[in-house]
Design an enzyme around this catalytic site. Structure first.
Site, PDB file in Angstrom:
ATOM      1  CG  ASN A 126      -0.334  -0.220   2.515  1.00 41.25           C
ATOM      2  OD1 ASN A 126       0.841  -0.606   2.609  1.00 41.25           O
ATOM      3  ND2 ASN A 126      -1.076   0.024   3.577  1.00 41.25           N
ATOM      4  CD  GLU A 223       2.067  -0.858  10.449  1.00 41.91           C
ATOM      5  OE1 GLU A 223       0.942  -1.298  10.790  1.00 41.91           O
ATOM      6  OE2 GLU A 223       2.290  -0.367   9.342  1.00 41.91           O
ATOM      7  CB  CYS A 257      -2.316  -1.154   8.447  1.00 35.51           C
ATOM      8  SG  CYS A 257      -1.020   0.085   8.570  1.00 35.51           S
ATOM      9  CD  GLU A 437       8.002   0.600  10.537  1.00 33.43           C
ATOM     10  OE1 GLU A 437       9.155   0.692  10.100  1.00 33.43           O
ATOM     11  OE2 GLU A 437       7.066   0.086   9.917  1.00 33.43           O
TER      12      GLU A 437
END
Length: 463
Positions: A126, A223, A257, A437
């Site tokens: 994505n 993640e 997400c 992150e």
């Protein structure tokens, strides 16, 4: 560049065990050079890479749009976030340091923050270029090397990033790209010379990566998915809340997400909010993602489009009402007739036990759910295996902070949604993964701490 929906734009060979080993060994050799450079030296190289990305913004954004199908408008934002990420970690590279601790009798200890070695990054489809920067920037700033595997659905733009790093002056092989699917990922995770794995993607794949990493005692950053709540209180600024709901559901065709796909709306404003959301959703321009006024491009591929359509069909069968969209969209341009387009969908009459409310759809589908009290909505918002994000819209700042404190989610938004400044850590709770992150927090996950204890007197033996 031209859009070619449904057609092959390039072919790449999958990296087998031999190619993966070559990439890791190449990165290992480059690591010896890079890890011995000062933070300031690494900083200058990262700044040069950021400058190249910034100067080639339009070209890279166009490449990303063709790679992924998102609108050129969004792709430009992704590329801006990418160079900003490199600049941010370039700024931190020269400041990485340990600490000095005074001990009795003139003795002392100190800590060293050291790189891990060859890190593996496995990206999602994505945000292909942006995710590669989110992983490589802190890794390289800390002195590591990285072997990166993009999704086989979006293999192209990360190769350009590797070329840019080389142009900027990193040692040859420091950032390597391998192509492939599950098998290639397995070779990376099992490789004995890989020190750490950072993965962005689905929960089932994350579980498998964690299992593989466990065999080699390798640290992982995961993640993963989400089914995040967006809570709209009646005292919100309505137009702002509607904008937030659209941002929380329809960026990158809903393939995000951290999207806030469970939109909880206080019952007293349910009708007016829903009416405005539907009106605004119906105005979203779907079509050729390379056109400037397009705001929603094509979904990633036919199987995924079919999967999203299946969720909508099931939602209707379970009693949800399609308030708008959800159907396939065929653009007027005959060249785009085979594209994987659909109209953004808003579902009403939803309940917490519906599949569309419990499972991650990963498409442009918003589920609206009414609520009556703060206590009730917090309990319902947390009733999920996921914990990636959450959002609150209200003018009552005390309530806003109280609610986000109660949400079991790693990334929370107050009166906005899906804003990703590189200065702020990003990651989830529960099944949405662990590790972070971005921000200073990422440094912890790409370095290790060594403690040194120095005795300035004679050793006192107990023997």
């Amino acid at each position: 560049f031209k859009m070619c929906p449904g057609r092959v734009i390039c072919k790449l060979l999958c990296s087998g065990e031999k190619e993966v080993d070559l990439a890791v060994q190449s990165a290992k050799a480059a690591f010896k050079i890079w890890s011995q450079m000062s933070g300031m030296e690494r900083s200058r190289v990262l700044l040069e890479a950021a400058r190249i990305i910034r100067e080639q913004r339009e070209e890279i954004a166009t490449l990303e749009t063709i790679n992924n199908g998102k609108s050129i408008f969004e792709a430009r934002v992704d590329i801006d976030i990418s160079w900003q990420c490199l600049e941010y970690y370039a700024g931190l590279a020269g400041s990485l340091a340990g600490e000095h601790i005074q001990l009795p009798g003139g003795s002392f200890g100190y800590t060293r923050r050291e790189p891990l070695g060859v890190c593996v990054g496995i990206g999602a489809w994505n945000y292909p270029f942006q995710i590669a920067c989110w992983k490589s920037a802190p890794a390289l700033a800390c002195g590591n090397a990285m072997v990166f595997k993009p999704s086989p659905f979006t293999p192209v733009s990360v190769v350009r990033l590797a070329e840019i790093f080389t142009e900027a002056g990193v040692p040859k092989g420091l950032f390597n790209v391998v192509q492939g699917g599950v098998a290639t990922g397995q070779f990376l995770c099992h490789h004995p010379d890989v020190a750490k794995i950072s993965f962005t993607g689905s929960v089932p794949t994350g579980i498998k990566i964690m299992e593989m990493a466990a065999k080699g005692i390798k640290p992982v950053t995961l993640e993963l998915g989400g089914k995040s709540p967006l809570i709209i209180f009646s005292d919100c600024a309505l137009e702002n809340a509607v904008n937030g709901a659209l941002m929380a559901n329809f960026l990158t065709q809903g393939e995000v997400c951290c999207n806030g796909t469970r939109v909880f709306v206080e019952r007293k404003i349910l009708d007016v909010f829903t009416k405005e959301v539907v009106k605004r959703t119906q105005k979203i321009k779907v079509g050729d993602p390379l056109l400037e006024d397009t705001r929603m491009g094509a979904l990633i591929n036919r199987p995924h489009l079919d999967r999203v359509q299946g969720f909508i069909k099931q939602a209707k069968e379970q009693g949800a009402q399609v308030l708008c969209g959800g159907d396939l969209y065929v653009p007027d341009d005959p060249k785009l007739k085979n594209g994987y387009y659909m109209r953004p969908c808003v579902l009403g009459n939803c309940t917490d036990d519906m599949t569309c409310v419990k499972e991650e759809i990963f498409g442009p589908v918003m589920s609206i759910l009414p609520f009556d009290t703060e206590e009730e909505v917090v309990e319902r918002a947390n009733n999920t295996k996921f914990g990636l994000a959450g959002g609150v819209f209200t003018r009552d700042i005390q309530k806003a902070h109280r609610v986000v404190a109660a949400l079991k989610a790693g990334m929370c938004f107050i009166n906005n949604y899906n804003i990703s400044p590189v200065e702020l850590p990003f990651g989830g709770y529960k099944a949405s993964g662990f590790g972070r992150e971005n921000g200073r927090a990422a440094i912890e996950y790409y370095s290790q701490l060594k403690t040194v204890c120095v005795e300035m007197g004679d050793v006192e033996s107990v023997f």
